[in-house]
Write a protein that holds these residues in place. Sequence first.
Motif, mmCIF file in Angstrom:
data_model
loop_
_atom_site.group_PDB
_atom_site.id
_atom_site.type_symbol
_atom_site.label_atom_id
_atom_site.label_comp_id
_atom_site.label_asym_id
_atom_site.label_seq_id
_atom_site.Cartn_x
_atom_site.Cartn_y
_atom_site.Cartn_z
ATOM 1 N N VAL A 33 11.992 -12.266 -1.115
ATOM 2 C CA VAL A 33 11.622 -11.234 -0.503
ATOM 3 C C VAL A 33 12.790 -10.736 0.663
ATOM 4 C CG1 VAL A 33 9.819 -10.277 1.245
ATOM 5 C CG2 VAL A 33 9.153 -11.480 -0.711
ATOM 6 N N THR A 34 12.693 -9.347 0.850
ATOM 7 C CA THR A 34 13.915 -9.249 1.889
ATOM 8 C C THR A 34 13.076 -8.196 2.710
ATOM 9 O OG1 THR A 34 15.590 -9.434 0.418
ATOM 10 C CG2 THR A 34 15.958 -8.019 2.298
ATOM 11 N N ILE A 35 13.170 -8.534 3.960
ATOM 12 C CA ILE A 35 12.285 -7.412 5.117
ATOM 13 C C ILE A 35 13.388 -6.375 5.424
ATOM 14 C CG2 ILE A 35 11.033 -7.307 7.287
ATOM 15 C CD1 ILE A 35 10.051 -9.337 5.003
ATOM 16 N N THR A 36 12.841 -5.183 5.086
ATOM 17 C CA THR A 36 13.821 -4.081 5.531
ATOM 18 C C THR A 36 13.528 -3.255 6.596
ATOM 19 O OG1 THR A 36 12.337 -2.661 4.200
ATOM 20 C CG2 THR A 36 14.291 -3.625 3.143
ATOM 21 N N GLY A 37 12.251 -3.507 7.300
ATOM 22 C CA GLY A 37 11.903 -2.910 8.381
ATOM 23 C C GLY A 37 10.559 -3.350 9.018
ATOM 24 N N CYS A 38 10.164 -2.808 10.139
ATOM 25 C CA CYS A 38 8.719 -3.203 10.564
ATOM 26 C C CYS A 38 8.463 -1.862 11.780
ATOM 27 C CB CYS A 38 9.051 -4.222 11.423
ATOM 28 S SG CYS A 38 7.404 -4.902 12.172
ATOM 29 N N THR A 39 7.190 -1.420 11.656
ATOM 30 C CA THR A 39 6.874 -0.750 12.836
ATOM 31 C C THR A 39 5.361 -1.273 13.440
ATOM 32 O OG1 THR A 39 5.171 0.477 11.303
ATOM 33 C CG2 THR A 39 7.322 1.436 11.603
ATOM 34 N N VAL A 40 5.176 -1.440 14.736
ATOM 35 C CA VAL A 40 4.651 -1.887 15.427
ATOM 36 C C VAL A 40 3.566 -0.912 16.223
ATOM 37 C CG1 VAL A 40 4.071 -3.624 17.485
ATOM 38 C CG2 VAL A 40 5.957 -3.650 15.813
ATOM 39 N N SER A 41 2.298 -1.076 16.100
ATOM 40 C CA SER A 41 1.304 -0.041 16.994
ATOM 41 C C SER A 41 1.600 -0.150 18.440
ATOM 42 C CB SER A 41 -0.090 -0.302 16.774
ATOM 43 O OG SER A 41 -0.532 -1.432 17.178
ATOM 44 N N ASN A 42 1.340 0.683 19.234
ATOM 45 C CA ASN A 42 1.556 0.896 20.737
ATOM 46 C C ASN A 42 0.756 -0.478 21.490
ATOM 47 O OD1 ASN A 42 3.170 2.919 20.725
ATOM 48 N ND2 ASN A 42 1.752 4.397 21.045
ATOM 49 N N ASP A 43 -0.320 -0.776 20.881
ATOM 50 C CA ASP A 43 -0.933 -1.917 21.627
ATOM 51 C C ASP A 43 -0.643 -3.148 21.062
ATOM 52 O OD1 ASP A 43 -2.115 -1.682 19.027
ATOM 53 O OD2 ASP A 43 -4.411 -1.714 19.990
ATOM 54 N N LEU A 44 0.281 -3.175 20.298
ATOM 55 C CA LEU A 44 0.728 -4.750 19.547
ATOM 56 C C LEU A 44 0.000 -5.166 18.826
ATOM 57 C CD1 LEU A 44 3.088 -6.000 22.324
ATOM 58 C CD2 LEU A 44 3.785 -4.571 20.264
ATOM 59 N N GLY A 45 -1.203 -4.508 18.322
ATOM 60 C CA GLY A 45 -2.386 -5.260 17.621
ATOM 61 C C GLY A 45 -2.075 -5.160 16.076
ATOM 62 N N TYR A 46 -1.060 -4.200 15.451
ATOM 63 C CA TYR A 46 -1.154 -4.328 13.991
ATOM 64 C C TYR A 46 0.424 -3.932 13.974
ATOM 65 C CZ TYR A 46 -5.931 -3.778 13.804
ATOM 66 O OH TYR A 46 -7.425 -3.798 13.923
ATOM 67 N N ALA A 47 1.142 -4.502 12.846
ATOM 68 C CA ALA A 47 2.397 -4.022 12.668
ATOM 69 C C ALA A 47 2.418 -4.246 11.007
ATOM 70 C CB ALA A 47 3.136 -5.470 12.865
ATOM 71 N N LYS A 48 3.231 -3.132 10.717
ATOM 72 C CA LYS A 48 3.450 -2.870 9.193
ATOM 73 C C LYS A 48 5.070 -3.379 8.878
ATOM 74 C CE LYS A 48 1.011 1.147 7.724
ATOM 75 N NZ LYS A 48 1.138 2.547 7.407
ATOM 76 N N VAL A 49 5.076 -4.263 7.751
ATOM 77 C CA VAL A 49 6.200 -4.824 7.715
ATOM 78 C C VAL A 49 6.660 -4.411 5.988
ATOM 79 C CG1 VAL A 49 7.539 -7.222 7.218
ATOM 80 C CG2 VAL A 49 5.655 -6.732 9.005
ATOM 81 N N TYR A 50 7.884 -3.836 6.307
ATOM 82 C CA TYR A 50 8.335 -3.229 4.985
ATOM 83 C C TYR A 50 9.165 -4.449 4.257
ATOM 84 C CZ TYR A 50 6.512 1.240 6.884
ATOM 85 O OH TYR A 50 5.607 1.823 7.509
ATOM 86 N N PHE A 51 9.316 -4.256 2.773
ATOM 87 C CA PHE A 51 9.966 -5.464 2.232
ATOM 88 C C PHE A 51 10.220 -4.798 0.770
ATOM 89 C CE2 PHE A 51 5.677 -5.770 0.556
ATOM 90 C CZ PHE A 51 5.917 -6.183 -0.968
ATOM 91 N N THR A 52 11.353 -5.484 0.290
ATOM 92 C CA THR A 52 11.745 -5.378 -1.201
ATOM 93 C C THR A 52 11.796 -6.745 -1.802
ATOM 94 O OG1 THR A 52 13.961 -5.630 -0.454
ATOM 95 C CG2 THR A 52 13.233 -3.363 -0.884
ATOM 96 N N SER A 53 11.861 -6.719 -2.964
ATOM 97 C CA SER A 53 12.107 -8.043 -3.721
ATOM 98 C C SER A 53 12.925 -8.002 -4.848
ATOM 99 C CB SER A 53 10.517 -8.539 -4.213
ATOM 100 O OG SER A 53 10.626 -9.818 -4.599
ATOM 101 N N THR A 54 13.371 -9.352 -4.934
ATOM 102 C CA THR A 54 14.243 -9.415 -6.385
ATOM 103 C C THR A 54 13.377 -10.072 -7.521
ATOM 104 O OG1 THR A 54 15.337 -11.398 -5.670
ATOM 105 C CG2 THR A 54 16.315 -9.403 -5.123
ATOM 106 N N SER A 55 12.035 -10.421 -7.284
ATOM 107 C CA SER A 55 11.407 -11.284 -8.141
ATOM 108 C C SER A 55 11.036 -9.990 -9.271
ATOM 109 C CB SER A 55 10.335 -11.800 -7.688
ATOM 110 O OG SER A 55 9.231 -10.792 -7.512
#
Length: 113
Positions: A33-55
């Motif tokens: 897995v390669t992590i390509t990006g991340c977005t965090v909510s303003n209250d730091l409660g949630y984070a979306k982590v974007y990824f790609t994979s070579t599998s």
Amino acid sequence: MSKIKCERIASDMVRIISNILANESRDELLKTVTITGCTVSNDLGYAKVYFTSTSNLSNEQMEKELKEASGYIRHELAEKLDVRHTPELTFVYDESIAYGNRIEELIKEINNK
């Protein structure tokens, strides 16, 4: 919370999660897995982590594998990230690389005609 601080935390999360998956994970599937990006909510409660994979697994299967490993990843992240509350992690397959490759193919087709 300020936008700049959220962006800094998201950037730190990309770096730390990438390191966890590449160097500390025992699961060989997670090492693809390669992590390509991340977005965090303003209250730091949630984070979306974007990824790609070579599998060879489908995107949905990889999301499922990362969801199962998210507790471990979040625990390791909490030890390394300097915030009071570690966000809940949601892993999302990053379609932008495949989209960019498709656009590149279309441009090559147009130029060859």
